[in-house]
Write an enzyme that holds these catalytic residues in place. Structure first.
Site, PDB file in Angstrom:
ATOM      1  CB  SER A   1     -44.526  56.323-118.926  1.00  0.00           C
ATOM      2  OG  SER A   1     -45.899  56.141-119.230  1.00  0.00           O
TER       3      SER A   1
ATOM      4  CE1 TYR B   1     -43.005  51.990-121.290  1.00  0.00           C
ATOM      5  CE2 TYR B   1     -45.050  52.713-120.269  1.00  0.00           C
ATOM      6  CZ  TYR B   1     -43.914  52.995-120.989  1.00  0.00           C
ATOM      7  OH  TYR B   1     -43.672  54.273-121.414  1.00  0.00           O
TER       8      TYR B   1
END
Length: 285
Positions: free
Chosen positions: A164, A176
């Site tokens: 990401s 994350y």
């Protein structure tokens, strides 16, 4: 004209004459390949592209209904697919599913891992359980998949992972984003480890796409603001990511390994802040 200049056209390399389908006769394993909603996800898109290009698909997912939807979609289009259920945060479950896929199809040529999510809390507000879940889902699960699958792969195989843009962001830290940063290092490390076996590993860093993951936590106003901040002023989707990951696992990318490819529409839109050391524009009257 001298005989030294009477060359044959240099098109003998397989890349010069390659035509779709690019994966005829191969087997692709897609971790997280289930179709879990109307927008789909990167995993489903990858499974579909692999099947459309001649591969048989092993769909590994913990959601039985989602895996069944992908299998049915591929079979309805004339392809081959089987579902293998697994909790990819559990190493034994992951290994059992991948071993079963190999036993069923007799080979594994391509491995794609699209699993990820959760862990979007600020790092100093996240609980230990939230931190651990983010690491388990975004990092350790991918390690389990690569570790279990590589033992079944031979020279010419390829793997791809999905990261990401949060991995490179300098904004507030989240479990994350930290896990995705580690995932990129895992992918590069796996490429170096498997290179002498002729197995390639690459990673796709996802930009600001619209899909099920984004739709869960974003209003239409936020979505539009985000689109305006992309350099190309357009919004990507699952297929943009899957197309890049697909390429990285075909023979057309045979000399690419250990790379992290950003698929993000050019990243954040550049702002006109002047040019340091240049000439100031004249002031308006």
């Amino acid at each position: 004209m001298s005989t030294e200049e009477n060359w044959e056209t240099p098109v003998s390399d397989p890349l010069a004459s390659a035509q779709a389908p690019w994966l005829e006769g191969k087997v692709a394993l897609v971790a997280g390949g289930g179709l879990s909603g109307p927008l789909g996800g990167v995993g489903f898109a990858l499974a579909w592209l692999y099947a459309r290009n001649g591969a048989a698909i092993a769909v590994v997912d913990r959601d039985e209904a989602a895996a069944a939807r992908t299998v049915e979609a591929i079979r309805s289009a004339g392809g081959q697919a089987e579902a293998f259920l697994a909790d990819l945060t559990d190493p034994d479950s992951t290994t059992a599913a991948i071993d079963a896929a190999h036993e069923h199809f007799g080979r594994l040529d391509v491995v794609a891992d699209s699993v990820g999510g959760t862990g979007v809390q600020p790092i100093f507000e996240a609980t230990e359980d939230q931190w651990d879940l983010a690491m388990d889902l975004n990092l350790k699960s991918v390690w389990y998949v690569l570790r279990a699958a590589q033992k079944h792969m031979t020279r010419g195989g390829a793997m791809v992972t999905i990261s990401s843009g949060a991995a490179e962001g300098r904004g507030p830290g989240m479990p994350y984003s930290i896990a995705k940063s580690a995932l990129e290092k895992l992918s590069v490390g796996a490429a170096g480890t498997l290179a002498d076996r002729g197995i390639r590993v690459n990673c796709v860093r996802v930009g600001m796409i619209w899909g099920a993951f984004a739709a869960r936590g974003m209003t239409e106003e936020q979505r539009e603001f985000r689109r305006q901040n992309v350099a190309m002023q357009t919004e990507g989707n699952n297929w943009d990511i899957a197309a890049a990951a697909f390429f990285l696992t075909t023979d057309q990318s045979r000399w690419i390994t250990g790379q992290v490819l950003s698929v993000d529409g050019g990243g954040n839109k550049p702002q006109n802040t002047g040019s340091a050391g240049g000439t100031r524009p004249p002031k308006a009257n």
